[in-house]
Design a protein around this motif. Structure first.
Motif, PDB file in Angstrom:
ATOM      1  N   PRO A 161       0.832  -1.205   0.000  1.00  0.00           N
ATOM      2  CA  PRO A 161       0.000   0.000   0.000  1.00  0.00           C
ATOM      3  C   PRO A 161       0.868   1.257   0.000  1.00  0.00           C
ATOM      4  O   PRO A 161       1.854   1.352   0.731  1.00  0.00           O
ATOM      5  N   ALA A 163       0.610   5.627  -0.083  1.00  0.00           N
ATOM      6  CA  ALA A 163      -0.205   6.838  -0.017  1.00  0.00           C
ATOM      7  C   ALA A 163       0.229   7.766  -1.140  1.00  0.00           C
ATOM      8  O   ALA A 163       1.238   8.472  -1.022  1.00  0.00           O
ATOM      9  N   ASN A 192      -8.490   4.827  -4.179  1.00  0.00           N
ATOM     10  CA  ASN A 192      -8.547   4.143  -2.886  1.00  0.00           C
ATOM     11  C   ASN A 192      -8.741   5.172  -1.774  1.00  0.00           C
ATOM     12  O   ASN A 192      -8.390   6.345  -1.914  1.00  0.00           O
ATOM     13  N   ILE A 194      -8.250   6.723   2.067  1.00  0.00           N
ATOM     14  CA  ILE A 194      -7.372   6.820   3.229  1.00  0.00           C
ATOM     15  C   ILE A 194      -8.200   7.406   4.360  1.00  0.00           C
ATOM     16  O   ILE A 194      -8.786   8.481   4.217  1.00  0.00           O
ATOM     17  N   GLU A 270      -4.801   3.005   4.969  1.00  0.00           N
ATOM     18  CA  GLU A 270      -5.310   2.658   3.643  1.00  0.00           C
ATOM     19  C   GLU A 270      -6.330   1.538   3.823  1.00  0.00           C
ATOM     20  O   GLU A 270      -5.995   0.466   4.329  1.00  0.00           O
TER      21      GLU A 270
END
Length: 330
Positions: A161, A163, A192, A194, A270
């Motif tokens: 994952p 960011a 996606n 957060i 995430e």
């Protein structure tokens, strides 16, 4: 050898209360601590080559073009080496190989190597003799191990994952409520989500100590809001410049003179993998603009009912007059 006698705890208390981010006080004036991409300006010397080698980290963190280039180069180099080795052993030990010209012999050895390395084995060419069969067996073992590692790295790169947070090109000093504030803007570039996103901003400046030496000082800046639960759109992070702020009364020229740098650390979860992700960046004093304000990134709601977020406006600003106790109107 005599030890220094303890006298008082003034200096000890100063050191214990001094905020430290891990960079230390003795840092060059023109040196940037954190680059815009989040990397650190630290070069390690004096260690052995084995201590510096971290192949797994390099292959996991390199870019996708670099990763595929490494795989292709590895594949070509291994096949060229084994093709040369087969020619040294003798192509007569490769049953079915074209022996008409040296070029055809080498090409057949190369493609036999590729078929053995990948364990495809079409069957047109087969090794004969103990030595040739042994080398071919070792190559097939190398292929199984190599592609197992490549597959694991490929999965690791896909499953890691990240960011992917975009930062505005500049930070701005603009009116905020009845005062001024330091602002920069971030946005999640991917679909996606957060969640539980938190941000920390620290100001690094060069200061003169009581002996006249320049050392770096670090101050954590108070933010209007340091955490949000959801991050579906853009977020303008604001540091209100109150009389308690280390920026109070400072102009852009003073920030440049002190080599000021705003160090940013963002942390969140995430939700796809439910893992903590981090993002780092910084703004140098040269990247702070006074008298500008960010324009809205939100557009009209489309026909499907979605709010339109224009990422191309992330760094777009408009001039705005500064009017506060810090910057009064003329």
């Amino acid at each position: 050898m005599a030890l220094l006698r303890y006298k008082n705890d003034k200096y000890l208390k100063q050191e214990e209360s001094r905020q430290e981010l891990g960079f230390g006080k003795q840092v060059g004036e023109a040196q940037r601590l954190v680059n815009r991409d989040g990397s650190f300006n630290v070069k390690r010397v004096g260690s052995s080559i084995l201590d510096r080698i971290n192949i797994y980290h390099e292959l996991i963190t390199c870019t996708w073009p670099q990763f595929f280039m490494i795989v292709v180069v590895y594949f070509m180099v291994v096949n060229l080496l084994f093709a040369g080795l087969y020619n040294v052993i003798g192509m007569e030990h490769l049953q079915g190989a074209d022996m008409s010209t040296p070029t055809m012999r080498f090409m057949d050895a190369f493609f036999f190597s590729a078929q053995t390395l990948t364990t495809v084995g079409y069957g047109r060419i087969a090794p004969t003799g103990l030595l040739m069969s042994t080398v071919a067996s070792l190559e097939s073992l190398l292929g199984l191990m190599g592609f197992a590692i490549a597959t694991g790295l490929l999965y690791g790169r896909f499953s890691r994952p990240i960011a992917h947070i975009l930062y505005s090109d500049k930070a701005v000093v603009a009116p905020y409520l009845d005062m001024t504030g330091l602002m920069f803007r971030i946005v999640n570039a991917r679909d996606n989500q957060i969640i539980d996103l938190s941000v920390e901003v620290n100001l690094s400046m060069l200061q003169k100590d009581e002996h006249g030496r320049k050392t770096r000082s670090y101050n954590r800046l108070h933010l209007e809001r340091s955490q949000v639960n959801f991050f579906p759109g853009s977020w303008t992070i604001v540091h209100p410049i109150t009389d308690e702020s280390p920026l109070f009364g400072m102009s852009q020229e003073e920030l440049l003179e002190k080599h000021a740098e705003f160090l940013i650390l963002i942390k969140g979860t995430e939700d796809t993998f439910n893992q903590t992700v981090h993002s780092r960046s910084s703004y140098h004093a040269e990247e702070v603009i006074f008298g500008q304000k960010f324009v809205s990134m939100f557009g009209e709601i489309d026909s499907s009912g979605h709010v339109v977020l224009d990422l191309s406006k992330l760094s777009e600003t408009n001039p705005v007059p500064l009017a506060s106790e810090l910057f009064p109107e003329e």
